[in-house]
Write a protein that holds these residues in place. Structure first.
Motif, PDB file in Angstrom:
ATOM      1  N   CYS A  28     -45.583  -8.983  25.819  1.00  0.00           N
ATOM      2  CA  CYS A  28     -45.817 -10.354  25.368  1.00  0.00           C
ATOM      3  C   CYS A  28     -47.226 -10.432  24.794  1.00  0.00           C
ATOM      4  CB  CYS A  28     -45.666 -11.343  26.515  1.00  0.00           C
ATOM      5  SG  CYS A  28     -45.882 -13.041  25.945  1.00  0.00           S
ATOM      6  N   CYS A  30     -48.654 -13.284  23.775  1.00  0.00           N
ATOM      7  CA  CYS A  30     -49.172 -14.657  23.799  1.00  0.00           C
ATOM      8  C   CYS A  30     -50.590 -14.684  24.358  1.00  0.00           C
ATOM      9  CB  CYS A  30     -48.245 -15.591  24.581  1.00  0.00           C
ATOM     10  SG  CYS A  30     -48.476 -15.609  26.368  1.00  0.00           S
ATOM     11  N   CYS A  33     -50.987 -14.401  28.230  1.00  0.00           N
ATOM     12  CA  CYS A  33     -50.847 -13.050  28.790  1.00  0.00           C
ATOM     13  C   CYS A  33     -52.067 -12.194  28.472  1.00  0.00           C
ATOM     14  CB  CYS A  33     -49.580 -12.383  28.272  1.00  0.00           C
ATOM     15  SG  CYS A  33     -48.067 -13.014  29.021  1.00  0.00           S
ATOM     16  N   ARG A  69     -47.898 -17.164  37.381  1.00  0.00           N
ATOM     17  CA  ARG A  69     -48.405 -15.795  37.317  1.00  0.00           C
ATOM     18  C   ARG A  69     -48.850 -15.370  38.709  1.00  0.00           C
ATOM     19  NH1 ARG A  69     -49.085 -14.508  31.854  1.00  0.00           N
ATOM     20  NH2 ARG A  69     -48.473 -16.285  30.575  1.00  0.00           N
TER      21      ARG A  69
HETATM   22 ZN   LIG Z   1     -47.134 -14.085  27.310  1.00  0.00          ZN
END
Ligand SMILES: [Zn+2]
Ligand SMILES: [Zn+2]
Length: 141
Positions: A28, A30, A33, A69
């Motif tokens: 990922c 993003c 992240c 998370r």
């Molecule tokens: Zn992400």
């Protein structure tokens, strides 16, 4: 893959077992992240199969309305992105004892990838606009 695999954080306090649904790993790109891991979150989907050792010093950070998370409060290792009901758990491949058994097969949020690097694997890529309808049908990021 139907095998339960062992893993742990950097310091070892958060030992766990989990059963990935396949050997295919995803990245990922993003911004959340990237900030969370200090790199790329390279992960495998494990359903709801993660079981931690009793007393594992887990931290939980809710960065969005539906995601959470999971990290080690001692060493800071980024371990799991999961839905807040913990029914969908994506585990860092680096937390497993043998990350080399996985193959990177997908890249999501490819349009958010920093331009300073590119990955050479032949992968299925999805943009942010493609990811949300697939994984968040309610559009609630
Ligand atoms: Zn992400
Ligand atoms: Zn730790």
């Amino acid at each position: 893959m139907v095998t339960s695999l062992a893993g742990k954080c950097l310091c070892g306090a958060c030992a766990f077992t989990a059963t990935p649904t396949s050997n295919d790993a995803g990245v990922c790109h993003c911004g959340q992240c990237n900030s969370w891991t200090g790199g790329m979150f390279l992960n495998v989907y494990c359903g709801n199969t993660v079981v931690f050792a009793e007393g594992a010093p887990l931290g939980f950070y809710r960065a969005s309305e539906w995601g959470e998370r999971v990290f080690c409060q001692i060493c800071g290792s980024s371990l799991i992105w999961q839905t807040q009901d913990a029914q969908h758990q994506s585990v860092s491949i680096h937390a497993f004892d043998d990350p080399s058994q996985f193959t990177m097969a997908t890249q999501i949020f490819i349009d958010r990838k920093p331009t300073c690097y590119a990955l050479a694997n032949d992968t299925q890529n999805m943009t942010e606009a493609e990811v949300f309808p697939k994984y968040a049908p309610n559009g609630d990021a």
